[in-house]
Design a protein around this motif. Structure first.
Motif, PDB file in Angstrom:
ATOM      1  N   SER A  99       0.824  -1.209   0.000  1.00 51.70           N
ATOM      2  CA  SER A  99       0.000   0.000   0.000  1.00 51.70           C
ATOM      3  C   SER A  99       0.854   1.254   0.000  1.00 51.70           C
ATOM      4  O   SER A  99       0.530   2.231  -0.676  1.00 51.70           O
ATOM      5  CB  SER A  99      -0.922   0.006   1.211  1.00 51.70           C
ATOM      6  OG  SER A  99      -1.805  -1.090   1.143  1.00 51.70           O
ATOM      7  N   GLN A 137      -6.322   0.344  -1.842  1.00 51.34           N
ATOM      8  CA  GLN A 137      -5.725  -0.927  -1.436  1.00 51.34           C
ATOM      9  C   GLN A 137      -6.436  -1.341  -0.156  1.00 51.34           C
ATOM     10  O   GLN A 137      -6.883  -0.481   0.605  1.00 51.34           O
ATOM     11  CB  GLN A 137      -4.240  -0.753  -1.120  1.00 51.34           C
ATOM     12  CG  GLN A 137      -3.400  -0.222  -2.254  1.00 51.34           C
ATOM     13  CD  GLN A 137      -2.820  -1.322  -3.087  1.00 51.34           C
ATOM     14  OE1 GLN A 137      -2.489  -2.386  -2.590  1.00 51.34           O
ATOM     15  NE2 GLN A 137      -2.714  -1.079  -4.375  1.00 51.34           N
ATOM     16  N   SER A 151      -6.669  -4.653  -4.532  1.00 46.63           N
ATOM     17  CA  SER A 151      -6.117  -3.435  -5.121  1.00 46.63           C
ATOM     18  C   SER A 151      -7.002  -2.990  -6.270  1.00 46.63           C
ATOM     19  O   SER A 151      -7.471  -3.811  -7.054  1.00 46.63           O
ATOM     20  CB  SER A 151      -4.714  -3.675  -5.674  1.00 46.63           C
ATOM     21  OG  SER A 151      -3.874  -4.167  -4.673  1.00 46.63           O
TER      22      SER A 151
END
Length: 185
Positions: A99, A137, A151
């Motif tokens: 992330s 994310q 994602s």
């Protein structure tokens, strides 16, 4: 002659006094794109199930990978499942690292924790602002047996101003997916 001078003075005075309109800056505008509210269905695997939008199509890449495609929005949500086998700390670390790899291009990353004690679903949603490759994310776990990461990607070069409406729409779909996720025993 005096009448002509008075006439020009009168015209000049009217123009100067009458043309004092204040100039105000125009507000920034956003695209007004309206997406239909979608009906949902339930998608199930051997390990979990969730609700998804019928505006999307689901491709099962393999046993542990799923892609939810949104052809109208030119975007996809990639899901990856991993069973926990004494590796929870590594899975959490990898998900958080993935992330934050977007910080180079992102303007900001907002963390939003998710806790559903009743259904044993815990996780984090990352709202990525800016021209990053991914606009969202997330990861979800029961902390014992299941770990799911997701994602959001668009099939174009990231331009935050252009994809913003679609990103917000798909982030709402992701939040519905997160809230509806149930682990299977």
């Amino acid at each position: 002659m005096k009448n002509k001078v008075n006439f020009f003075i009168l015209i000049f005075s009217v123009l100067v006094i009458g043309c004092k309109e204040e100039v105000l800056p125009k507000p920034k505008a956003m695209l007004r794109l309206e997406y239909p509210s979608a009906k949902t269905a339930v998608f199930e695997t051997d390990s979990y199930k969730f609700k998804y939008s019928l505006l999307s199509t689901i491709n099962k890449e393999n046993v542990n990978s799923i892609v939810i495609n949104y052809p109208q929005l030119n975007g996809s949500i990639f899901l990856s499942y991993k069973p926990i086998k004494d590796n929870l700390s590594k899975l959490l670390s990898d998900a958080q690292k993935l992330s934050y790899e977007h910080t180079a291009k992102a303007d900001n990353i907002l963390e939003q924790p998710f806790v559903n004690k009743e259904n044993r679903v815990y996780g984090m949603f990352y709202d990525v602002k800016g021209d990053a490759a991914s606009q969202a994310q997330f990861y979800l776990t029961d902390s014992v047996a299941h770990f799911l990461t997701g994602s959001l990607y668009f099939n174009i070069k990231p331009n935050y101003d252009s994809i913003y409406p679609a990103a917000v729409y798909l982030q709402e779909d992701i939040k519905k997916l997160i809230e509806s996720l149930r682990w299977k025993e």
